[in-house]
Write an enzyme that holds these catalytic residues in place. Structure first.
Site, PDB file in Angstrom:
ATOM      1  CB  SER A  80      -3.499  57.579  36.290  1.00  0.00           C
ATOM      2  OG  SER A  80      -4.386  56.838  35.513  1.00  0.00           O
ATOM      3  CG  ASP A  92      -6.008  71.021  44.363  1.00  0.00           C
ATOM      4  OD1 ASP A  92      -6.796  70.416  45.116  1.00  0.00           O
ATOM      5  OD2 ASP A  92      -4.791  70.773  44.308  1.00  0.00           O
ATOM      6  CE  LYS A 146       0.042  55.112  37.141  1.00  0.00           C
ATOM      7  NZ  LYS A 146       0.545  56.398  36.651  1.00  0.00           N
TER       8      LYS A 146
END
Length: 529
Positions: free
Chosen positions: A299, A310, A324
């Site tokens: 998470s 990214d 998650k």
């Protein structure tokens, strides 16, 4: 130990990831004037409970029926929408607040006596000189050394209102008379940053165990301190971190990214998208960055790893993360209990959802670790299954995948040595902590007077202590063969001694020696000098 025992701890850790990403706010729907009061579905359930209360032939605990009903409803939603009973809710809140009110000690109950393991750093007991090995015999005249006092009662005597006082009578080895300490209860930090120290003259290390209300502040202080010591590179260790408050993770990411970089976006039930961008001058926007993750990093940990990966910032090292990508909010139910309900999905900057599938039910979902273990993914990057339809590219052309966890840039296999894994299992199971406590108890006068800077030289783990530990766990029906891992066991035992004497940074510093992921960070850091 058999294979089932060997993988038990990671499974338990993975299950704990239901804590999840949380927005941090709490909603209270307990008011009778709320929008939901006229909901016919709610009236139907209320009427059924009333019928059982007043008309059913036998007496029934309808509270337990309600709890069961709530759990069954949530189980049919997703694995991370969960019910928190009122008897557990206060502890959940305390853990996520990052502190509690009390005298600030960790302790064992030994022969019906409260024995201090250590006075917690930053707490009232440390400040006034209570230390490991002290026996707390009385609190405001109430004896704490009989077997009629439960752990709950002990906690009530030691905790209390902030700034309230308690008089403790303490027995300390080597001193004939009881010592009297008047302790003013205060806020005791529950630290989420386990360690912060220098791995090399330019490389700092920070270990974060969860994301509570105080995590960003702890992290920021640690990063500033490391920079003052000369760090211009950071290794951020998020291994086994199950998540927590989303806002804390976002603020940490912001320290590493230039302004106006997308960190993540969320999408709710209606399809509304909310984007979050970096917006402040970060403490380390340009230095080398290494993020350590594993199969229990979940998470909020994945938010950090995904946002940095990214944005082509830093290097992700380890094994594929938990997977998650759901966001929860805690909502109080009016009777001291609460529900943690999924209200949105989050996506990394390239558009990835890293939520693993849960179509086959919760039981299958939480056994995902077993599947990874059996298919070889934990030992070989080539065994990681990826879906080409979930293929994305970062701005610099790096290929990344959605569909279940963050795949690291550099893979570190799970240690395949059974005895090494067994030793780690014994650490996580608490056996080492209890054994070392007994070792310290036998010679408190020596250990309590070892200065931290002299610890590594003065404290030596003997072969005899290793054999004593093997005998200790044998008493719990655990057979441990350490012929090939004696040096590793000595390293772990010494680290636990350091933890009980000096705290978690001392522990992590010793436990990280020869750690494959840390060694890889050091190798990369040298290449990039």
């Amino acid at each position: 130990m058999n294979t089932r025992q060997k993988i038990l701890i990671p499974i338990l850790l993975a299950t704990a990831c239901a804590a999840g990403v949380m927005l941090g706010g709490k909603l209270d729907f307990s008011s009778p004037d709320t929008l939901f009061s006229s909901n016919p579905k709610k009236q139907k359930l209320n009427r059924l409970i009333d019928y059982i209360d007043y008309e059913y032939v036998d007496d029934v605990n309808t509270d337990s029926i309600v709890d069961l009903t709530v759990n069954r409803i949530l189980e049919n939603l997703d694995p991370h929408s969960v019910y928190i009973p009122k008897e557990e809710y206060a502890g959940v809140i305390e853990n996520m607040q990052g502190d509690f009110v009390g005298i600030g000690v960790s302790f064992y109950n030994v022969n019906d006596t409260v024995v201090v393991i250590q006075a917690l750093e930053g707490g009232p007991s440390e400040e006034i000189g209570i230390r490991g090995g002290d026996r707390i015999l009385y609190a405001d005249g109430t004896p704490l050394f009989n077997n009629n006092i439960s752990n709950d009662s002990l906690t009530k005597h030691l905790k209390g209102e902030e700034d309230s006082r308690v008089t403790l009578k303490i027995k300390r080895k080597g001193i004939r008379d009881l010592l009297t300490f008047k302790v003013k209860r205060g806020r005791v930090p529950l630290k989420s940053v386990d360690a912060a120290y220098m791995l090399s003259p330019k490389l700092g290390y920070i270990k974060v165990n969860r994301f509570s209300e105080t995590t960003y502040k702890e992290f920021q202080n640690a990063l500033k301190d490391l920079k003052e010591k000369g760090a211009n590179k950071i290794a951020l260790d998020l291994r086994d971190n199950p998540g927590g408050y989303l806002s804390e993770a976002i603020k940490i990411v912001d320290e590493f990214l230039e302004d106006e970089k997308l960190i993540l976006y969320t999408k709710n039930k209606s399809g509304a998208v909310e984007e979050t961008f970096s917006k402040q001058k970060g403490l380390l926007e340009n230095g080398d960055l290494y993020i350590l993750i594993n199969e229990n990093s979940a998470s909020a940990s994945e938010v950090i790893a995904g946002a940095l990966q990214d944005n082509d910032r830093g290097t992700i090292i380890g094994r594929r993360s938990y997977g998650k990508g759901l966001v929860q909010r805690e909502m109080e139910l009016g009777d001291g209990s609460a529900v943690r309900l999924t209200i949105a999905r989050y996506y990394t900057p390239t558009g990835r959802s890293i939520q693993k599938p849960y179509d086959n039910g919760n039981e299958s979902y939480f056994k995902d670790y077993m599947r990874r273990y059996k298919n070889g993914e934990l030992n070989s990057a080539d065994s990681i299954n990826v879906d080409d339809s979930l293929r994305y590219e970062t701005p610099k052309g790096k290929v990344v995948y959605g569909g279940g966890g963050i795949i690291p840039d550099i893979f570190i296999p799970l240690d395949s040595d059974n005895e090494r894994n067994n030793i780690k299992l014994l650490l996580h199971g608490g056996y080492m902590s209890r054994f070392i406590f007994n070792v310290l108890e036998k010679n408190r006068s020596f250990y309590n007077n070892v200065q931290r800077e002299n610890f590594e030289k003065e404290v030596v783990i003997s072969d005899e202590m290793v054999q004593d530990f093997v005998h200790f766990v044998k008493g719990a029906n655990i057979k441990l063969n350490v012929n090939n891992q004696k040096s590793l066991l000595k390293q772990y035992l010494k680290a636990v001694i350091a933890q009980q004497l000096y705290g978690t940074t001392a522990f992590e510093k010793l436990i990280n020696k020869n750690d494959p992921a840390i060694n890889k960070v050091l190798e990369l850091s040298k290449k990039n000098q």
